[in-house]
Each structure stands twice: as C-alpha cells, then as structure tokens.
Design an enzyme around this catalytic site. Sequence first.
Site, PDB file in Angstrom:
ATOM      1  N   ASP A   1       0.824  -1.205   0.000  1.00 51.48           N
ATOM      2  CA  ASP A   1       0.000   0.000   0.000  1.00 51.48           C
ATOM      3  C   ASP A   1       0.862   1.260   0.000  1.00 51.48           C
ATOM      4  OD1 ASP A   1      -2.754  -0.409  -0.181  1.00 51.48           O
ATOM      5  OD2 ASP A   1      -2.941  -0.979   1.912  1.00 51.48           O
ATOM      6  N   HIS A   2       1.727   1.373   0.981  1.00 55.32           N
ATOM      7  CA  HIS A   2       2.524   2.597   1.096  1.00 55.32           C
ATOM      8  C   HIS A   2       3.466   2.765  -0.090  1.00 55.32           C
ATOM      9  CE1 HIS A   2       1.425   4.023   5.174  1.00 55.32           C
ATOM     10  NE2 HIS A   2       1.140   2.749   5.392  1.00 55.32           N
TER      11      HIS A   2
END
Length: 462
Positions: free
Chosen positions: A362-363
């Site tokens: 995600d990041h």
Amino acid sequence: MTETEDAKEDAKEDAWAALGGDPALLARVSTVVRDGVLDARLPVRELARACVGVCALAAAELGARRAGLAEVPRVRVDDGAVGTAFVSERHLLIDGRAPVTFAPLSRFWRTADGWVRTHANYPHHRKRLLSALGVSTADVPAVESALAERSALEVEEAVYAAGGLAVALRTPGEWAAHEQARVAAGPLVEHRRPDTAYTRVLAPSAEGPLSPAAGVRVLDLTRVIAGPVATRTLALLGADVLRLDPPGMPEILDQHADTGFGKRSATLDLAADPGAFEALLAEADVVVTGYRPGALDRFGLSPEALVERRPGLIVAQLSAWGADGPWAGRRGFDSLVQVATGIAAVEGTAERPGALPAQALDHGTGYLLAAAVLRALTERLDGGGGRVVRLSLARTAAWLTGGIDRDPGEGEAPGAPDAWLAERDSPLGRLRYALPPVSFEGGPDDWARPPGRWGADEARWR
C-alpha cells in the site's frame, strides 16, 4: 550516521526508469542507511526507500522546472523517516488514543486444508463475509468453526461471490501458475498518452518553500491506504486535493485521520448529481481513482472518458490486482495481496503464514503513484496531452518478490521514531502523527493543514 550518494541502487534505478525519469538525476539522491528498519525476509526496506526516493526526486524535478532553477534540488532519503512513515497508522494517536488497524474478523483463519485471510474492517464487508459463511453474528469462534469445515479455495470463491473479501494462502509457485499472476509481466508503472490537447498552463511556483504541485487541482476518488497516501503526498507538495466519497459510506475514522493530512473531504452522489462532478472535472488537473477497474465506468468515469471530456487531464488509476485478468474486477487490500502472491508464505513458517512488517504494498505503491503523477506533470510542461498511469498492488508485490536486491551495506541504528513524529491540534482532536518522508532541498517538511472531519467540506475548488 551512514549516508551514501551514488547513482547506482538497483531498486531506485528500476523505479525511476519505470517512471520515465532521466537516469542522470539519480545522482541527486542520497540515502541515510539504517539497520533494522522494516526488517523482513523480503527486501522491504529497499522497496520503501526506492519508492520514497523516486517520489522525492520527481517532486524536486517538477519544482525545479516550475521555479526556473538551474539544477534539481538534492534529495535526502532517511531510512528512519521512511520506516516510520510506512507504519504511520501505528504511530497515530488521537487525543492519546491508539487507532484500531484491523477489526476482529480481519485475520488469518485455518481451513480444512490450509489458510485464508479475510478483510472485514468495513461493516458491509463484514456482513457479506458472515452471509457467505452462514454465520449470523460476528462471533470469532463461530467463524472459526465455519471455516474449518471448508477448503481455502472454496471459502475464497464463496466469499467473493457474496461481495466479501477472503483470499486463500498461496505459495510463490502457486501464484506464479495463476492466470492473474501475468500482471507481473507488465510494467511497474503503465503509461498511456491519449491524443488530446492541453488547455491549462500552470503558473510558475511562487517564492518561498518549493511547492512543485502548487496550483494543481486533484480529485481524489480513493479509499483505504495506497490512494490516500498518494494524494496526501500531492497535498504536501502544494496541490489542492479534494477527496470525494459517496454519502452514507464514511471512511473509518482512524484511517481518515492518518491519510487525510493536507486534503479536504466532501461527499458527492455521482448518480444523483453528475453535474456537480462535471463542474469539478472542468477545472481539475489530476483525477486519482482507487476503485476496482470498471467500477466507475457506469458513471462515465473511465480514464478514456475523463480525458475526452477534460483535455490534458492526468488520470492515475490504482487497483489491487491489475486492470486485466480474471481478478481485475475483484476487491483487494494489501493484506490479501500478500496472501495471494506468496508473500505471506515466505514471511511465515510451514505452520503459520506471516506478514510484512508494514503494509508496504500500500505505502510503496502510494508513493509510486504520486511520483507518476508528478512526472506526468513535468512531461506535460514539454507538450500538451493527457496522461493515464496505472499501478497495482499485485505488480508492486511481484517487484518485491522478484525484482529487488537486498542492500548488503551496513548502516546506523534505526533511531527512535520520535525523531520523525510530530503533534498538532486538528478538528479531530490532538494528533500525534508521522512526518512525511519525502524530503528535498527547499521543499516542505510538513503538511499545511491537518485532516478535517470526513465529508465536512464543500465539493468545490478553493
């Protein structure tokens, strides 16, 4: 403190090349190396460092162009800042209260022949999970009992058919044999340039701190982590980011508090009030979407339709599994992509699957997505035309598992996270939060505004 500065770092080179950047600019990036950051069997630290580094470099490049600087400002990537930001949700405090990151039914479960992982943080996903399993209440023992009687693949198909989320644990080899794994053969960042003319010229950046995205209007149609991390980063760099959500589907408070910095939040019913969206689109520079591929098409919001109606628009599309393949239309989250692609098997043991030390897909994808938008803005300075960029968590997972070398160099101790945390008041209460890891000479070191209340702003540009 160990700091390296060179143009040769495989992951960074790969990411910058995927973004179409000038390889000579990589010499402007230096790294503060710290041991023990995002420690895992897979090279998570190296992925995180590369994603943040190319995002900062793309920001510095655009800032230099818009400010008329003779050279691109130097970029400094600190493993400590990166590691802290990649678990920003764990450092968040709201009036001293720690956030809830996963609901009780979002976890690994034993099945008759293996493991599945479910995601039920949102009430509607929890309801669909229970319905698929024939369980009437959100009771952990009851869910355990229902899952223990079924195979992992049976659970996966039944829950997805009901609109819920459950993914069977696969080894890397099993995922490689899956038809959806062909997404790994595609580019890390997909670029397309529709043949349209650009009609809006951005003014040079104002004097003061370098704000590469100043004056850029971004419509944020994303949820959860990756998309909001990307738009949070664009807001840091000066963009006017307006997040739009459907009314009646509020974001989880803690998630909104973590990723809402610098942005405004409004609700808009696309079906009931298409004119309001068209008015916003007519003045937008960027649209970022994080819904399943095709989910917005019924509203006339496919990338092609958006660019046709708004010449010169940059559309950044994020998905879990990729835009093509049998799973393209499936919902997905970082934790589930880890399970499907073999990451959970690699990070765990034969007895129990594991997880990455952060929601790194995600990041990492979020920073890559922001970098892709920044690079598209830079390229647009050299010629008109809209751009469409696409990224997926599954493709980032393939890069992590098969395309990144571990850095053998030694560094300093990771240091205390307090060095990369800050506090401020907000409409949500007193916040402790992770500072942005994107850093370059003359650039911002914090967001101009804290997150406000979800859906409290008007659906209009400033």
